[in-house]
Enzyme design. Structure first.
Site, PDB file in Angstrom:
ATOM      1  N   LEU A  33     117.105  47.259 136.575  1.00  0.00           N
ATOM      2  CA  LEU A  33     118.211  47.240 135.607  1.00  0.00           C
ATOM      3  C   LEU A  33     118.333  45.893 134.904  1.00  0.00           C
ATOM      4  O   LEU A  33     118.142  44.841 135.514  1.00  0.00           O
ATOM      5  CB  LEU A  33     119.526  47.582 136.309  1.00  0.00           C
ATOM      6  CG  LEU A  33     119.592  48.951 137.011  1.00  0.00           C
ATOM      7  CD1 LEU A  33     121.010  49.194 137.546  1.00  0.00           C
ATOM      8  CD2 LEU A  33     119.178  50.090 136.091  1.00  0.00           C
ATOM      9  N   HIS A  37     120.803  48.491 130.427  1.00  0.00           N
ATOM     10  CA  HIS A  37     121.418  49.434 131.365  1.00  0.00           C
ATOM     11  C   HIS A  37     122.884  49.050 131.629  1.00  0.00           C
ATOM     12  O   HIS A  37     123.753  49.915 131.714  1.00  0.00           O
ATOM     13  CB  HIS A  37     120.687  49.422 132.706  1.00  0.00           C
ATOM     14  CG  HIS A  37     119.228  49.766 132.634  1.00  0.00           C
ATOM     15  ND1 HIS A  37     118.230  48.833 132.817  1.00  0.00           N
ATOM     16  CD2 HIS A  37     118.589  50.935 132.406  1.00  0.00           C
ATOM     17  CE1 HIS A  37     117.051  49.416 132.718  1.00  0.00           C
ATOM     18  NE2 HIS A  37     117.226  50.695 132.459  1.00  0.00           N
ATOM     19  N   GLY A 148     120.539  55.273 125.986  1.00  0.00           N
ATOM     20  CA  GLY A 148     120.374  54.159 125.051  1.00  0.00           C
ATOM     21  C   GLY A 148     119.581  54.570 123.819  1.00  0.00           C
ATOM     22  O   GLY A 148     118.616  55.324 123.916  1.00  0.00           O
ATOM     23  N   GLN A 154     114.065  60.239 122.931  1.00  0.00           N
ATOM     24  CA  GLN A 154     114.705  60.819 124.113  1.00  0.00           C
ATOM     25  C   GLN A 154     116.128  61.268 123.785  1.00  0.00           C
ATOM     26  O   GLN A 154     116.581  62.332 124.238  1.00  0.00           O
ATOM     27  CB  GLN A 154     114.715  59.776 125.231  1.00  0.00           C
ATOM     28  CG  GLN A 154     115.475  60.155 126.476  1.00  0.00           C
ATOM     29  CD  GLN A 154     115.265  59.143 127.580  1.00  0.00           C
ATOM     30  OE1 GLN A 154     114.255  59.155 128.263  1.00  0.00           O
ATOM     31  NE2 GLN A 154     116.222  58.244 127.766  1.00  0.00           N
ATOM     32  N   VAL A 177     120.216  46.944 123.181  1.00  0.00           N
ATOM     33  CA  VAL A 177     120.524  45.562 123.576  1.00  0.00           C
ATOM     34  C   VAL A 177     119.236  44.752 123.498  1.00  0.00           C
ATOM     35  O   VAL A 177     118.190  45.190 124.001  1.00  0.00           O
ATOM     36  CB  VAL A 177     121.125  45.513 124.999  1.00  0.00           C
ATOM     37  CG1 VAL A 177     121.359  44.072 125.435  1.00  0.00           C
ATOM     38  CG2 VAL A 177     122.420  46.308 125.064  1.00  0.00           C
TER      39      VAL A 177
HETATM   40  P1  AMP Z   1     115.102  53.520 131.724  1.00  0.00           P
HETATM   41  O1  AMP Z   1     115.514  52.907 133.022  1.00  0.00           O
HETATM   42  O2  AMP Z   1     114.131  52.693 130.948  1.00  0.00           O
HETATM   43  O3  AMP Z   1     114.704  54.960 131.872  1.00  0.00           O
HETATM   44  O4  AMP Z   1     116.400  53.528 130.815  1.00  0.00           O
HETATM   45  C1  AMP Z   1     117.589  54.145 131.256  1.00  0.00           C
HETATM   46  C2  AMP Z   1     118.548  54.217 130.103  1.00  0.00           C
HETATM   47  O5  AMP Z   1     118.830  52.905 129.634  1.00  0.00           O
HETATM   48  C3  AMP Z   1     117.959  54.996 128.911  1.00  0.00           C
HETATM   49  O6  AMP Z   1     118.971  55.814 128.357  1.00  0.00           O
HETATM   50  C4  AMP Z   1     117.547  53.889 127.980  1.00  0.00           C
HETATM   51  O7  AMP Z   1     117.552  54.272 126.619  1.00  0.00           O
HETATM   52  C5  AMP Z   1     118.613  52.848 128.254  1.00  0.00           C
HETATM   53  N1  AMP Z   1     118.117  51.536 127.840  1.00  0.00           N
HETATM   54  C6  AMP Z   1     116.961  50.937 128.217  1.00  0.00           C
HETATM   55  N2  AMP Z   1     116.798  49.762 127.569  1.00  0.00           N
HETATM   56  C7  AMP Z   1     117.857  49.627 126.751  1.00  0.00           C
HETATM   57  C8  AMP Z   1     118.266  48.633 125.795  1.00  0.00           C
HETATM   58  N3  AMP Z   1     117.545  47.552 125.567  1.00  0.00           N
HETATM   59  N4  AMP Z   1     119.425  48.841 125.142  1.00  0.00           N
HETATM   60  C9  AMP Z   1     120.173  49.946 125.355  1.00  0.00           C
HETATM   61  N5  AMP Z   1     119.850  50.912 126.231  1.00  0.00           N
HETATM   62  C10 AMP Z   1     118.713  50.757 126.920  1.00  0.00           C
END
Ligand code: AMP
Length: 284
Positions: A33, A37, A148, A154, A177
Site C-alpha cells: 500500500l 491506496h 482508483g 478497470q 495520486v
Molecule cells: P492495486 O493494489 O494496484 O490493485 O490497486 C488497488 C486500488 O488502488 C485500485 O483501485 C487502484 O486503481 C488504486 N490505486 C493504485 N494506485 C493509485 C494511485 N496512484 N492513485 C489512486 N488510486 C490508485
C-alpha cells in the site's frame, strides 16, 4: 483494526457490522500500500461507518509470464497504513481461501471494453479482476466500493459489471495520486532502478503536454497520440506497449473530431517494469 485471513472470519465481522446497521466501504487492493491506496481508504472512512480493506495478490489476474511471484508483499506495513487511514478490517486471505477448488467459476465482462488497451496483451487479466472483485463484493457486502482512476480501464470494466449484474453497490472513483515529480504512485514503482525511475517521468510529462494540446483546441486524436508517442520515444529506456485514446464511458472508438469525454491511456515498459498512466480529455 482487525486483521483477518479467512472467509468465515470476514463474514462474521461483516454480519456484526450489518447487525448494528453500519454502512460498509470496501477497498480492494493487492497490498504494498502507498498513498494512492491511502486516499481510497481515507475516502471510504469518511463516507462509511465500517471499512474493509482487502489485501490479496490475486493470481487469476496475472498472465503466465507476469510478475505474480515477484509482486511486493508487505502485509505488516499495509496493516499500519490501513489502520492509520481508518480501516476497521484488513482481509488478507491465502489464494486457497479465495479459490478453494481447482475448477473455477468466472465472472467475465466480454466485448471490446476488456480487449482494448491492457486487454490486448493481458487477455485473462480483467476476467481475474472481475471474478475476485465479485467474490469480495459478496463477502464484504459493501454499500460503496473504492477504485482508483490510475487503473482507468478497470474502472470502466467495474462500472459495466456492476450495471450488468445489478450489484447494489455504489462505485466511488478516486483521482490518481502522484509523486511530487509527477510519477503516478504504483506498487510496481519499487521495481524501478534509479535510471528507470527517472526515465519513467516521461509518462506524466507527455500526458500533461497532451492535455495542454487538447486545451489549446486540438481535437484530432491521431495527432495527440502521435505527439505523446514521439515524446515517450525520446526517452531511450522506454518501450511502448500502447498510446491510445478511447471515448468514455465504455472505451468506444474515439470520434473524429474528438467530442465529449475521452481517455488517453499509455502503457510503457522501463526495463522489465510495465507502467500505466492516463489522463481524461474533456471539455471544461
Ligand atoms: P492495486 O493494489 O494496484 O490493485 O490497486 C488497488 C486500488 O488502488 C485500485 O483501485 C487502484 O486503481 C488504486 N490505486 C493504485 N494506485 C493509485 C494511485 N496512484 N492513485 C489512486 N488510486 C490508485
Amino acid at each position: 483494526m482487525k486483521l483477518v485471513h479467512t472467509v468465515a472470519e470476514l463474514r462474521e465481522e461483516v454480519a456484526a457490522a450489518k447487525a448494528q446497521g453500519l454502512t460498509i466501504g470496501l477497498v480492494p487492493t493487492m497490498g504494498a500500500l502507498h498513498e494512492g491506496h491511502a486516499s481510497l481508504i481515507k475516502a471510504a472512512n469518511m463516507e462509511n461507518d465500517f471499512v474493509v480493506v482487502s489485501v490479496f495478490v490475486n493470481p487469476t489476474q496475472f498472465g503466465p509470464n507476469e510478475d505474480l511471484d515477484a509482486y511486493p508483499r508487505t502485509l505488516e506495513a499495509d496493516c499500519k497504513l490501513a489502520e492509520s487511514m481508518g480501516a476497521n478490517i484488513v482481509f488478507a486471505p491465502a489464494p486457497k481461501e479465495m479459490y478453494p477448488s481447482e475448477d473455477a467459476t468466472w465472472v467475465e465482462v466480454t466485448g471490446e471494453i476488456t480487449k482494448v488497451l491492457c486487454g490486448r496483451t493481458r487477455p485473462i487479466h480483467f476476467r481475474g479482476v472481475t471474478t475476485v472483485v465479485t467474490k469480495l463484493f459478496n463477502l464484504a457486502q459493501p454499500d460503496r466500493a473504492y477504485f482508483g482512476q490510475k487503473d482507468a480501464q478497470q474502472v470502466e470494466v467495474m462500472k459495466r459489471m456492476v450495471k450488468d449484474l445489478f450489484f447494489n453497490i455504489q462505485l466511488r472513483i478516486m483521482p490518481i495520486v502522484r509523486e511530487a515529480d509527477g510519477l503516478a504512485k504504483s506498487s510496481r514503482n519499487t521495481y524501478l532502478n534509479e535510471a528507470e525511475r527517472k526515465a519513467a517521468l516521461v509518462l506524466s510529462r507527455s500526458l500533461k503536454a497532451a492535455k495542454e494540446q487538447y486545451e489549446a483546441g486540438e481535437r484530432d486524436a491521431a495527432k495527440i497520440t502521435a505527439a505523446v508517442t514521439a515524446s515517450i520515444k525520446e526517452e531511450p529506456m522506454s518501450d511502448i506497449d500502447y498510446v491510445e485514446i478511447y471515448a468514455l464511458p465504455e472505451l468506444k472508438p474515439v470520434a473524429a473530431p474528438m467530442a465529449g469525454s475521452n481517455l488517453l491511456a499509455v502503457a510503457v515498459k522501463f526495463g522489465t517494469t510495465r507502467l500505466i498512466d492516463n489522463v481524461v480529455l474533456e471539455e471544461k
